[in-house]
Design an enzyme around this catalytic site. Structure first.
Site, PDB file in Angstrom:
ATOM      1  N   HIS A  87      -4.581 -44.111 -19.712  1.00 31.28           N
ATOM      2  CA  HIS A  87      -5.062 -45.153 -20.626  1.00 31.28           C
ATOM      3  C   HIS A  87      -4.170 -45.134 -21.867  1.00 31.28           C
ATOM      4  O   HIS A  87      -4.526 -44.547 -22.888  1.00 31.28           O
ATOM      5  CB  HIS A  87      -6.521 -44.885 -20.995  1.00 31.28           C
ATOM      6  CG  HIS A  87      -7.179 -45.996 -21.761  1.00 31.28           C
ATOM      7  ND1 HIS A  87      -8.508 -46.308 -21.614  1.00 31.28           N
ATOM      8  CD2 HIS A  87      -6.697 -46.867 -22.677  1.00 31.28           C
ATOM      9  CE1 HIS A  87      -8.817 -47.303 -22.420  1.00 31.28           C
ATOM     10  NE2 HIS A  87      -7.725 -47.660 -23.078  1.00 31.28           N
ATOM     11  N   HIS A  99     -16.598 -42.222 -17.041  1.00 32.80           N
ATOM     12  CA  HIS A  99     -16.847 -41.849 -18.432  1.00 32.80           C
ATOM     13  C   HIS A  99     -17.938 -40.774 -18.499  1.00 32.80           C
ATOM     14  O   HIS A  99     -19.092 -41.022 -18.143  1.00 32.80           O
ATOM     15  CB  HIS A  99     -17.244 -43.031 -19.329  1.00 32.80           C
ATOM     16  CG  HIS A  99     -16.869 -42.784 -20.768  1.00 32.80           C
ATOM     17  ND1 HIS A  99     -15.645 -43.125 -21.292  1.00 32.80           N
ATOM     18  CD2 HIS A  99     -17.537 -42.180 -21.767  1.00 32.80           C
ATOM     19  CE1 HIS A  99     -15.582 -42.770 -22.561  1.00 32.80           C
ATOM     20  NE2 HIS A  99     -16.721 -42.191 -22.874  1.00 32.80           N
ATOM     21  N   GLU A 150      -5.458 -48.114 -17.390  1.00 34.99           N
ATOM     22  CA  GLU A 150      -6.563 -48.700 -18.144  1.00 34.99           C
ATOM     23  C   GLU A 150      -6.076 -49.144 -19.516  1.00 34.99           C
ATOM     24  O   GLU A 150      -5.165 -48.547 -20.087  1.00 34.99           O
ATOM     25  CB  GLU A 150      -7.674 -47.665 -18.352  1.00 34.99           C
ATOM     26  CG  GLU A 150      -8.250 -47.082 -17.097  1.00 34.99           C
ATOM     27  CD  GLU A 150      -9.320 -46.045 -17.391  1.00 34.99           C
ATOM     28  OE1 GLU A 150     -10.131 -45.780 -16.479  1.00 34.99           O
ATOM     29  OE2 GLU A 150      -9.345 -45.491 -18.514  1.00 34.99           O
TER      30      GLU A 150
END
Length: 248
Positions: A43, A198, A70
């Site tokens: 990310h 997450h 991401e």
């Protein structure tokens, strides 16, 4: 079986605290894959706090498995950061997960509001799919917009699992988990694949992995924290074993 994609952001965060290049992000990817990881997630952010554009390029050049990038598609070029879409277009990962995070966020903390952002995302989704990139949208389990994600052309959603992790082991666990079961069912009913990620860890992953049709989990923070105690290879293997057991 649900695929495990290992997020290497925290490896890069440690690397960036020194100028030695240690630990190596690419070597961490090799170890993770050698011990059962199905893919690698990163990310990159404009402030370069962890994964940097060159990490993305080096990983793309070496990986023969799914590479998932991401980020916020509306982030433009800043300094050495070429902009999210420019970087994704350059390396063409197998999957791109679009996340509505702001530059000052510590970490991702909510899914898309597609009533607000959907029409802005539509051409971006189309652009990525034209390049052969699978598109996933980061979504809250209680979002009213899951069906809209399919209408916008997304291939998958990634369920944001912090609320599940927070309620795991409490009296709210069952009702919270049911929201995720229901969200996944809604997604599958309109042809969307389902990912999750997450705050998933060795304690709470097993239950989440029983959700019917869950295609992929992306895990970084907890797995890298476990790797400090267990070693990276054994930590990856431990997460994979949970996924195997959860689905027989």
């Amino acid at each position: 079986m649900t695929a495990l994609s290992v997020n290497l952001n925290k490896v890069a965060l440690m690397r960036n605290s020194r100028l030695s290049g240690i630990p190596s992000v690419t070597e961490a990817a090799r170890v993770a894959l050698a011990h059962g990881a199905d893919g690698i997630t990163v990310h990159p952010r404009p402030d370069l706090r962890h994964i940097r554009p060159d990490d993305v390029r080096e990983l793309a050049a070496m990986l023969e498995v799914e590479f998932n990038i991401e980020g916020n598609p509306f982030e433009g070029a800043v300094g050495d950061y070429p902009g999210f879409l420019a970087l994704v277009t350059e390396v063409k990962p197998q999957q791109c997960t679009l996340v509505p995070d702001a530059q000052d966020q510590l970490t991702s903390d909510h899914g898309w509001d597609l009533a607000v952002d959907g029409e802005h995302l539509r051409p971006i989704i189309a652009q990525l799919k034209q390049q052969g990139i699978r598109v996933s949208l980061f979504m809250d389990a209680d979002s009213p917009d899951i069906e809209r994600a399919a209408a916008l052309g997304a291939d998958r959603i990634e369920l944001y699992t912090e609320s599940y992790a927070d309620d795991y082991g409490t009296t709210a666990q069952a009702s919270t988990f049911q929201r995720f079961v229901d969200a996944a069912a809604r997604a599958r009913a309109v042809g969307l694949g389902v990912n999750a990620g997450h705050d998933l860890n060795l304690d709470n992953l097993g239950l989440m992995a029983t959700i019917d049709g869950l295609e992929e989990v992306s895990i970084g923070h907890a797995l890298i924290a476990d790797a400090l105690m267990m070693g990276l290879g054994p930590a990856v293997a431990a997460y994979k074993q949970i996924l195997r057991q959860a689905q027989g």
